[in-house]
Write an enzyme that holds these catalytic residues in place. Structure first.
Site, mmCIF file in Angstrom:
data_model
loop_
_atom_site.group_PDB
_atom_site.id
_atom_site.type_symbol
_atom_site.label_atom_id
_atom_site.label_comp_id
_atom_site.label_asym_id
_atom_site.label_seq_id
_atom_site.Cartn_x
_atom_site.Cartn_y
_atom_site.Cartn_z
ATOM 1 N N HIS A 1 -10.241 -1.150 -10.459
ATOM 2 C CA HIS A 1 -10.437 -1.261 -9.009
ATOM 3 C C HIS A 1 -11.794 -0.658 -8.653
ATOM 4 C CE1 HIS A 1 -9.894 -0.419 -4.701
ATOM 5 N NE2 HIS A 1 -8.963 -1.342 -4.725
ATOM 6 N N CYS B 1 -11.775 -6.577 -5.232
ATOM 7 C CA CYS B 1 -11.312 -6.132 -3.913
ATOM 8 C C CYS B 1 -12.434 -6.390 -2.912
ATOM 9 C CB CYS B 1 -10.940 -4.650 -3.971
ATOM 10 S SG CYS B 1 -10.503 -3.969 -2.356
ATOM 11 N N HIS C 1 -7.685 -8.335 -4.356
ATOM 12 C CA HIS C 1 -7.294 -7.783 -3.055
ATOM 13 C C HIS C 1 -8.200 -8.476 -2.055
ATOM 14 C CE1 HIS C 1 -6.185 -3.537 -4.836
ATOM 15 N NE2 HIS C 1 -5.407 -4.494 -5.286
ATOM 16 N N ASP D 1 -4.671 -7.015 1.772
ATOM 17 C CA ASP D 1 -4.837 -5.567 1.591
ATOM 18 C C ASP D 1 -4.649 -4.896 2.931
ATOM 19 O OD1 ASP D 1 -5.285 -3.290 0.154
ATOM 20 O OD2 ASP D 1 -7.341 -3.756 -0.377
ATOM 21 N N HIS D 2 -5.177 -3.706 3.061
ATOM 22 C CA HIS D 2 -4.955 -2.912 4.272
ATOM 23 C C HIS D 2 -4.811 -3.786 5.517
ATOM 24 C CE1 HIS D 2 -7.496 0.363 2.127
ATOM 25 N NE2 HIS D 2 -6.430 -0.014 1.431
ATOM 26 N N TYR E 1 -0.717 -0.004 5.307
ATOM 27 C CA TYR E 1 0.341 -0.641 4.526
ATOM 28 C C TYR E 1 1.619 -0.936 5.308
ATOM 29 C CZ TYR E 1 -2.544 -0.336 0.430
ATOM 30 O OH TYR E 1 -3.559 -0.536 -0.472
HETATM 31 C C1 DNO Z 1 -6.161 1.757 -1.399
HETATM 32 C C2 DNO Z 1 -6.079 1.098 -2.706
HETATM 33 C C3 DNO Z 1 -6.472 2.019 -3.836
HETATM 34 C C4 DNO Z 1 -6.187 1.381 -5.171
HETATM 35 C C5 DNO Z 1 -6.541 2.243 -6.343
HETATM 36 C C6 DNO Z 1 -6.344 1.509 -7.632
HETATM 37 O O1 DNO Z 1 -5.475 1.396 -0.496
HETATM 38 O O2 DNO Z 1 -6.777 -0.092 -2.751
HETATM 39 O O3 DNO Z 1 -5.765 3.204 -3.706
HETATM 40 O O4 DNO Z 1 -4.830 1.114 -5.268
HETATM 41 O O5 DNO Z 1 -7.837 2.692 -6.257
HETATM 42 O O6 DNO Z 1 -6.224 2.424 -8.664
#
Ligand code: DNO
Length: 357
Positions: free
Chosen positions: A207, A245, A272, A317-318, A331
């Site tokens: 990531h 991401c 992501h 994602d978020h 989340y």
């Molecule tokens: C945040 C996430 C990160 C991700 C880690 C992967 O919301 O995208 O915490 O899960 O960095 O190890």
């Protein structure tokens, strides 16, 4: 591609598997043993129980995010081999349970970093936001206090209280670890785990560092295409791949997101996909997934994933916090469900467009 949602487990998440099951087009979850600490060995029975729980809901485990890396491995301390051994055994147990995707990060001390967990947008929704000015002013230990007090009572991923209680100590341990050292320590780790990844066909997906630059003077290396290419070349194995991401690489407007995706063909194992709004240099806030709500061209991102024939899991994602939901910042269920539906819509249009339908 397969559309998925991140799920923190029934003890830690406000969102249930039954709710996820009802998001149209979502067939898998990305999950973890959230109660474990970096460096712990994951027993096969624990993984099996998690798998059974997920499958009982009609979903399946599409991948693990994350099996976190102990700081000794990132620092290169003499005791790192013990933690690498646990990691290898954990990967073996995951492989035996037919799980073939592991997301992890190599960020020193902090995982992702934000300065606000609930910035109010014009529509009244709240989002995670980052201000470099604030980071430059704040003591890292204080950063943790403000993050944990704004997290609606949830433990945020990467901000576990036990680790954060040791922030000062951790900073000292990283003295002397510059970017070159961090690259060398990542290489050592990857070389050690590749044989078990080859044996069980486990795709490791690093990531990016979020934001994609150094914070608090700590080195950060997974930030742009040249560094990713260096990482993949130094351990040249398809199992050594990346999590693409958009929200993390996109913190730096110099990163051409669709261009990066195309250049990473074959090595993106997980995506992501989310949007950000850049306000001015050093200040950004998260947005709804739609292109029109932020700074990214989400169609171009999905099109690039389509063009490289991406077959792995994607997750929205978020999300913004909307409709009065109380959940872990970023989340909640509602906005991520909207994100999944939107991304699925883009994909269908791209797919049918390409087929000339
Ligand atoms: C945040 C996430 C990160 C991700 C880690 C992967 O919301 O995208 O915490 O899960 O960095 O190890």
């Amino acid at each position: 591609m397969e559309m998925t949602l991140r799920w923190y487990g029934s003890k830690s998440d406000s969102v249930t598997l039954q709710q996820i099951r009802q998001i149209p087009g979502v067939t898998g979850v990305i999950t973890t043993l959230y109660e474990t600490s970096p460096g712990d060995l994951w027993e096969r029975e624990q993984i099996h129980a998690l798998k059974e729980e997920v499958e009982a809901s009609g979903l399946h485990i599409s991948g693990i995010e994350s099996v976190n890396i102990h700081d000794s491995i990132k620092i290169g301390s003499p005791d790192r081999d013990r933690y690498i051994e646990n990691y290898i055994r954990t990967l073996k147990h995951l492989g035996e349970e037919d799980i073939h995707l592991v997301c992890y990060n190599f960020m020193p001390v902090f995982d992702w970093t934000r300065t606000e967990l609930a910035r109010v947008r014009s529509d009244g929704s709240t989002v995670l936001a980052y201000s470099q000015k604030t980071v430059d002013r704040i003591d890292p230990a204080k950063m943790f206090e403000s993050i944990s007090s704004g997290s609606n009572g949830f433990v945020l991923p990467g901000w576990e209280p036990e680790r954060m209680a040791r922030v000062k100590e951790l900073f000292e341990m990283y003295t002397g670890v510059d970017e070159e050292r961090l690259f060398a320590n990542l290489k050592y780790f990857l070389e050690a785990i590749m044989p078990v990844c080859d044996q069980y066909n486990i795709h490791m997906a690093i990531h990016p560092d979020d934001p994609a630059w150094s914070v608090f003077g700590l080195p950060r290396i997974i930030i742009n295409l040249p560094n990713l290419q260096r990482m993949m070349k130094m351990v040249d194995n398809p199992h050594n791949g990346v999590t693409f991401c958009s929200g993390s690489y996109g913190t730096n407007p110099d990163n051409d997101l669709p261009g990066m995706i195309r250049a990473l063909e074959g090595r993106i194992h997980f995506a992501h996909v989310r949007n950000l709004q850049h306000n001015f240099p050093g200040d950004f806030e998260e947005a709804a997934h739609l292109s029109s709500d932020g700074s990214f061209d989400m169609y171009a991102i999905m099109k690039a994933l389509y063009d490289i024939r991406f077959t792995g899991p994607i997750r929205p994602d978020h999300g913004r916090m909307i409709w009065g939901e109380n959940a872990m910042p970023g989340y909640g269920l509602y906005d991520r469900a909207l994100g999944a539906a939107y991304l699925n819509g883009l994909w269908e249009a791209i797919e049918k467009g390409a087929a000339g339908k």
